[in-house]
Design a protein around this motif. Structure first.
Motif, PDB file in Angstrom:
ATOM      1  N   LEU A  62      14.969  33.053   0.739  1.00  0.00           N
ATOM      2  CA  LEU A  62      16.170  32.382   0.250  1.00  0.00           C
ATOM      3  C   LEU A  62      15.896  31.544  -0.998  1.00  0.00           C
ATOM      4  CD1 LEU A  62      17.560  31.129   3.691  1.00  0.00           C
ATOM      5  CD2 LEU A  62      18.395  33.084   2.357  1.00  0.00           C
ATOM      6  N   LEU A  63      14.705  30.957  -1.076  1.00  0.00           N
ATOM      7  CA  LEU A  63      14.392  30.007  -2.143  1.00  0.00           C
ATOM      8  C   LEU A  63      13.973  30.663  -3.458  1.00  0.00           C
ATOM      9  CD1 LEU A  63      12.329  27.514   0.028  1.00  0.00           C
ATOM     10  CD2 LEU A  63      14.379  26.878  -1.252  1.00  0.00           C
ATOM     11  N   LEU A  64      13.190  31.722  -3.394  1.00  0.00           N
ATOM     12  CA  LEU A  64      12.542  32.244  -4.597  1.00  0.00           C
ATOM     13  C   LEU A  64      13.496  32.846  -5.633  1.00  0.00           C
ATOM     14  CD1 LEU A  64       9.272  33.771  -3.097  1.00  0.00           C
ATOM     15  CD2 LEU A  64       9.549  31.632  -4.375  1.00  0.00           C
ATOM     16  N   PRO A  65      14.539  33.572  -5.247  1.00  0.00           N
ATOM     17  CA  PRO A  65      15.445  34.087  -6.292  1.00  0.00           C
ATOM     18  C   PRO A  65      16.073  32.980  -7.133  1.00  0.00           C
ATOM     19  CG  PRO A  65      15.801  35.253  -4.229  1.00  0.00           C
ATOM     20  CD  PRO A  65      14.893  34.102  -3.912  1.00  0.00           C
ATOM     21  N   GLY A  66      16.511  31.915  -6.482  1.00  0.00           N
ATOM     22  CA  GLY A  66      17.086  30.787  -7.216  1.00  0.00           C
ATOM     23  C   GLY A  66      16.065  30.120  -8.113  1.00  0.00           C
ATOM     24  N   LEU A  67      14.818  30.057  -7.662  1.00  0.00           N
ATOM     25  CA  LEU A  67      13.745  29.472  -8.466  1.00  0.00           C
ATOM     26  C   LEU A  67      13.571  30.230  -9.777  1.00  0.00           C
ATOM     27  CD1 LEU A  67      11.142  27.708  -8.886  1.00  0.00           C
ATOM     28  CD2 LEU A  67       9.927  29.493  -7.601  1.00  0.00           C
ATOM     29  N   VAL A  68      13.478  31.549  -9.692  1.00  0.00           N
ATOM     30  CA  VAL A  68      13.256  32.365 -10.893  1.00  0.00           C
ATOM     31  C   VAL A  68      14.437  32.250 -11.852  1.00  0.00           C
ATOM     32  CG1 VAL A  68      12.915  34.715 -11.732  1.00  0.00           C
ATOM     33  CG2 VAL A  68      11.735  33.949  -9.660  1.00  0.00           C
ATOM     34  N   VAL A  69      15.650  32.291 -11.311  1.00  0.00           N
ATOM     35  CA  VAL A  69      16.840  32.157 -12.162  1.00  0.00           C
ATOM     36  C   VAL A  69      16.876  30.775 -12.806  1.00  0.00           C
ATOM     37  CG1 VAL A  69      19.372  32.115 -12.177  1.00  0.00           C
ATOM     38  CG2 VAL A  69      18.167  33.854 -10.854  1.00  0.00           C
ATOM     39  N   GLY A  70      16.533  29.747 -12.040  1.00  0.00           N
ATOM     40  CA  GLY A  70      16.531  28.382 -12.571  1.00  0.00           C
ATOM     41  C   GLY A  70      15.533  28.211 -13.700  1.00  0.00           C
ATOM     42  N   ILE A  71      14.345  28.807 -13.557  1.00  0.00           N
ATOM     43  CA  ILE A  71      13.340  28.736 -14.621  1.00  0.00           C
ATOM     44  C   ILE A  71      13.849  29.436 -15.876  1.00  0.00           C
ATOM     45  CG2 ILE A  71      11.057  29.567 -15.328  1.00  0.00           C
ATOM     46  CD1 ILE A  71      10.126  29.055 -12.459  1.00  0.00           C
ATOM     47  N   GLY A  72      14.493  30.594 -15.696  1.00  0.00           N
ATOM     48  CA  GLY A  72      15.044  31.311 -16.845  1.00  0.00           C
ATOM     49  C   GLY A  72      16.094  30.493 -17.563  1.00  0.00           C
ATOM     50  N   LEU A  73      16.997  29.859 -16.796  1.00  0.00           N
ATOM     51  CA  LEU A  73      18.028  29.030 -17.418  1.00  0.00           C
ATOM     52  C   LEU A  73      17.409  27.813 -18.087  1.00  0.00           C
ATOM     53  CD1 LEU A  73      21.019  28.482 -17.901  1.00  0.00           C
ATOM     54  CD2 LEU A  73      21.094  27.286 -15.706  1.00  0.00           C
ATOM     55  N   GLY A  74      16.413  27.209 -17.431  1.00  0.00           N
ATOM     56  CA  GLY A  74      15.748  26.054 -18.024  1.00  0.00           C
ATOM     57  C   GLY A  74      15.103  26.386 -19.355  1.00  0.00           C
ATOM     58  N   TYR A  75      14.520  27.587 -19.452  1.00  0.00           N
ATOM     59  CA  TYR A  75      13.907  28.008 -20.718  1.00  0.00           C
ATOM     60  C   TYR A  75      14.948  28.205 -21.808  1.00  0.00           C
ATOM     61  CZ  TYR A  75      11.697  31.036 -24.164  1.00  0.00           C
ATOM     62  OH  TYR A  75      11.246  31.569 -25.335  1.00  0.00           O
ATOM     63  N   LEU A  76      16.049  28.861 -21.458  1.00  0.00           N
ATOM     64  CA  LEU A  76      17.078  29.144 -22.446  1.00  0.00           C
ATOM     65  C   LEU A  76      17.735  27.873 -22.984  1.00  0.00           C
ATOM     66  CD1 LEU A  76      18.827  32.235 -20.794  1.00  0.00           C
ATOM     67  CD2 LEU A  76      17.296  32.230 -22.782  1.00  0.00           C
ATOM     68  N   LEU A  77      17.838  26.863 -22.122  1.00  0.00           N
ATOM     69  CA  LEU A  77      18.538  25.636 -22.511  1.00  0.00           C
ATOM     70  C   LEU A  77      17.589  24.489 -22.865  1.00  0.00           C
ATOM     71  CD1 LEU A  77      21.372  25.604 -19.808  1.00  0.00           C
ATOM     72  CD2 LEU A  77      21.460  26.498 -22.138  1.00  0.00           C
ATOM     73  N   PHE A  78      16.280  24.782 -22.888  1.00  0.00           N
ATOM     74  CA  PHE A  78      15.290  23.715 -23.064  1.00  0.00           C
ATOM     75  C   PHE A  78      15.562  22.879 -24.314  1.00  0.00           C
ATOM     76  CE2 PHE A  78      11.270  21.818 -24.293  1.00  0.00           C
ATOM     77  CZ  PHE A  78      10.741  21.416 -23.085  1.00  0.00           C
ATOM     78  N   ARG A  79      15.909  23.515 -25.406  1.00  0.00           N
ATOM     79  CA  ARG A  79      16.095  22.794 -26.658  1.00  0.00           C
ATOM     80  C   ARG A  79      17.406  22.026 -26.704  1.00  0.00           C
ATOM     81  NH1 ARG A  79      12.333  24.730 -30.396  1.00  0.00           N
ATOM     82  NH2 ARG A  79      11.235  26.597 -29.707  1.00  0.00           N
ATOM     83  N   PHE A  80      18.321  22.311 -25.776  1.00  0.00           N
ATOM     84  CA  PHE A  80      19.642  21.693 -25.842  1.00  0.00           C
ATOM     85  C   PHE A  80      19.934  20.744 -24.690  1.00  0.00           C
ATOM     86  CE2 PHE A  80      19.762  26.053 -27.522  1.00  0.00           C
ATOM     87  CZ  PHE A  80      20.008  25.769 -28.863  1.00  0.00           C
ATOM     88  N   LEU A  81      19.162  20.845 -23.611  1.00  0.00           N
ATOM     89  CA  LEU A  81      19.381  19.962 -22.470  1.00  0.00           C
ATOM     90  C   LEU A  81      19.067  18.511 -22.819  1.00  0.00           C
ATOM     91  CD1 LEU A  81      17.748  22.021 -19.569  1.00  0.00           C
ATOM     92  CD2 LEU A  81      20.172  21.581 -19.864  1.00  0.00           C
ATOM     93  N   ASP A  82      19.856  17.600 -22.289  1.00  0.00           N
ATOM     94  CA  ASP A  82      19.551  16.182 -22.416  1.00  0.00           C
ATOM     95  C   ASP A  82      18.581  15.828 -21.290  1.00  0.00           C
ATOM     96  OD1 ASP A  82      19.439  13.424 -22.497  1.00  0.00           O
ATOM     97  OD2 ASP A  82      21.542  13.193 -23.024  1.00  0.00           O
ATOM     98  N   HIS A  83      17.291  15.836 -21.605  1.00  0.00           N
ATOM     99  CA  HIS A  83      16.272  15.610 -20.582  1.00  0.00           C
ATOM    100  C   HIS A  83      16.419  14.241 -19.933  1.00  0.00           C
ATOM    101  CE1 HIS A  83      13.377  18.765 -22.527  1.00  0.00           C
ATOM    102  NE2 HIS A  83      14.611  19.187 -22.430  1.00  0.00           N
ATOM    103  N   ARG A  84      16.899  13.279 -20.699  1.00  0.00           N
ATOM    104  CA  ARG A  84      17.058  11.932 -20.158  1.00  0.00           C
ATOM    105  C   ARG A  84      18.090  11.914 -19.041  1.00  0.00           C
ATOM    106  NH1 ARG A  84      18.577   9.525 -25.909  1.00  0.00           N
ATOM    107  NH2 ARG A  84      19.929  11.350 -25.641  1.00  0.00           N
ATOM    108  N   ALA A  85      19.226  12.566 -19.272  1.00  0.00           N
ATOM    109  CA  ALA A  85      20.277  12.589 -18.258  1.00  0.00           C
ATOM    110  C   ALA A  85      19.828  13.353 -17.020  1.00  0.00           C
ATOM    111  CB  ALA A  85      21.546  13.220 -18.828  1.00  0.00           C
ATOM    112  N   ILE A  86      19.121  14.477 -17.220  1.00  0.00           N
ATOM    113  CA  ILE A  86      18.626  15.251 -16.087  1.00  0.00           C
ATOM    114  C   ILE A  86      17.651  14.419 -15.265  1.00  0.00           C
ATOM    115  CG2 ILE A  86      17.177  17.222 -15.443  1.00  0.00           C
ATOM    116  CD1 ILE A  86      18.410  18.746 -17.765  1.00  0.00           C
TER     117      ILE A  86
END
Length: 259
Positions: free
Chosen positions: A84-108
């Motif tokens: 149950l956990l691993l598919p969400g993990l892989v998708v989350g890492i992919g999204l984190g990479y794509l948005l890394f330059r635009f995410l507000d790390h402070r708010a997260i």
């Protein structure tokens, strides 16, 4: 993220602090299965910037995982939860990479800190007991996804996973083993994206090689420490570490807005 991070100088101080930080991460990995790398980054951040630390750790975490697999074998994995956990993990890492330059790390960082500290607060308010809760597919998928994003952004994927696994009341071996395999998959998945983002070169690769020497002892000592803890002690230690992580994330987020 603007500009390339400065390469760390290979001074005696830098080497000593880096090796100590990696040893601490290895110890946490052996003792609790992983998820607390951000505590080691507390040390690393005193001699290098966070992006450089992330690039330094990306391949080292894979090496650490290989040593951890010697101790946390398939018999310690909760396979129904990992499915149950691993598919969400892989998708989350992919999204984190794509948005890394635009995410507000402070708010997260602030949001994750508040959620983590509230989770621990509710546990303490309930008497600090280990309770068994039925697994939930939506909660597991959400925990894996959130952990994927936060582990990619800040090497802090431990809190979302712990918030799902700790209330299940797993044995200490299964809790640590499941966490270990979860982050083995996560670290292998995010290694290349982090290397593309941080682009380590020169002194960083030398520092990585030096830090590898701390891996066997750190993981081995952590695993032996875990063996000395009973079920309740391990869970209390995990909740205590979540407080440290939560405070660190809160500090990083608030300080980011003040600077």
């Amino acid at each position: 993220m603007t500009g390339a991070p400065a390469l760390p100088e290979l001074t005696a101080l830098t080497i000593t602090v880096a090796v100590a930080g990696v040893f601490l991460i290895c110890f946490m990995r052996g003792a609790f299965g992983g998820g607390f790398a951000i505590i080691g980054i507390l040390l690393l951040s005193t001699v290098m910037d966070p992006v450089t630390a992330g690039g330094l750790l990306a391949p080292l975490l894979v090496v650490i995982d290989l040593f951890a697999l010697r101790y946390y074998k398939p018999s310690t994995w909760s396979k129904p939860d990992l499915v149950l956990l691993l598919p969400g993990l892989v998708v989350g890492i992919g999204l984190g990479y794509l948005l890394f330059r635009f995410l507000d790390h402070r708010a997260i960082s602030i949001v994750m800190a508040v959620i983590t500290l509230a989770f621990v607060g509710l546990w303490f308010a309930g008497g600090g007991k280990v309770r068994s809760r039925a697994r939930s597919s939506p909660k597991a998928v959400g925990a894996g996804f959130a952990s994927g994003i936060t582990t990619m952004v800040a090497h802090s994927g431990g809190p979302p996973l712990a918030m799902y696994l700790l209330p299940l009341g797993l044995t200490k071996e299964v809790y640590a083993g499941t966490t270990s395999l979860f982050f083995t998959v996560g670290n292998a998945t995010k290694a290349l994206p982090w290397l593309l983002l941080a682009r380590p070169a020169g002194s960083e690769w030398v520092l990585m090689v030096i830090c590898v020497a701390a891996v066997p002892a750190g993981v081995g000592l952590g695993w032996r420490f875990q063996g000395r803890l009973d079920q309740h002690q391990l869970y209390r230690a995990c909740y205590g570490l979540l407080v440290v992580v939560g405070v660190k994330l809160l500090w990083d987020g608030v300080a980011g807005y003040l600077n």
